[in-house]
Design an enzyme around this catalytic site. Structure first.
Site, PDB file in Angstrom:
ATOM      1  CG  ASP A  28       6.132   5.420  -1.914  1.00 25.15           C
ATOM      2  OD1 ASP A  28       6.667   6.426  -1.881  1.00 25.15           O
ATOM      3  OD2 ASP A  28       5.912   4.531  -1.024  1.00 25.15           O
ATOM      4  CB  THR A  85      17.621  16.339  -5.300  1.00 24.85           C
ATOM      5  OG1 THR A  85      16.354  16.031  -5.318  1.00 24.85           O
ATOM      6  CG2 THR A  85      18.042  16.808  -6.595  1.00 24.85           C
ATOM      7  NE  ARG A  87      19.729  12.109   3.800  1.00 24.59           N
ATOM      8  CZ  ARG A  87      20.089  13.045   4.267  1.00 24.59           C
ATOM      9  NH1 ARG A  87      21.265  13.749   3.955  1.00 24.59           N
ATOM     10  NH2 ARG A  87      19.638  13.624   5.314  1.00 24.59           N
ATOM     11  CG  ASP A 111      21.413  17.996  -4.423  1.00 27.74           C
ATOM     12  OD1 ASP A 111      21.174  16.514  -4.101  1.00 27.74           O
ATOM     13  OD2 ASP A 111      20.688  18.818  -3.899  1.00 27.74           O
ATOM     14  CD  GLU A 116      24.620  12.585   1.461  1.00 30.09           C
ATOM     15  OE1 GLU A 116      24.149  13.568   1.528  1.00 30.09           O
ATOM     16  OE2 GLU A 116      23.808  11.502   1.288  1.00 30.09           O
TER      17      GLU A 116
END
Length: 120
Positions: A28, A85, A87, A111, A116
């Site tokens: 991170d 899963t 963006r 997914d 999108e």
């Protein structure tokens, strides 16, 4: 297991992996000193080098759009499975397809796709 983005969803995903006896390499950019037990704080380079599965858990922003690009996939060493899963626009689909066709990935599970509709 490599987790990129160790906020709420990345850390929750890591907790789900606790019973599987895996080592989680978590990266991170903005969070530090979170390693504990089976979760090891890692650099992006370490995740790309050692992870056999890589899962994205990043928010979509100008900084992260297209994160999984040709350059990202070229850095991978272990021919990992790739999961997104988060963006769809984090991943450049053309680069992902090329990485699969050229054998840089063992497989991909998505997914979301880059087209999108975020407004619905």
């Amino acid at each position: 297991m490599g987790i990129i983005g160790y906020g709420n969803t990345g850390s929750a995903f890591a907790r789900l992996l606790a019973g599987f006896g895996v080592t989680v390499l978590a990266f991170d950019k903005y969070r530090k000193n979170f390693a504990a037990g089976y979760v090891k704080e890692a650099s992006l380079e370490q995740v790309c080098r050692y992870a056999q599965v890589i899962s994205l858990h990043l928010p979509l922003s100008d900084e992260t759009r297209g994160f999984a690009s040709r350059e990202f996939f070229n850095r991978l060493s272990e021919k990992p499975y790739f999961l997104n899963t988060a963006r769809g626009r984090l991943v450049e689909n053309k680069a992902l397809i090329e990485a699969l066709e050229e054998g840089r990935l063992s497989g991909a599970a998505l997914d979301v796709l880059e087209n999108e509709d975020l407004d619905s």
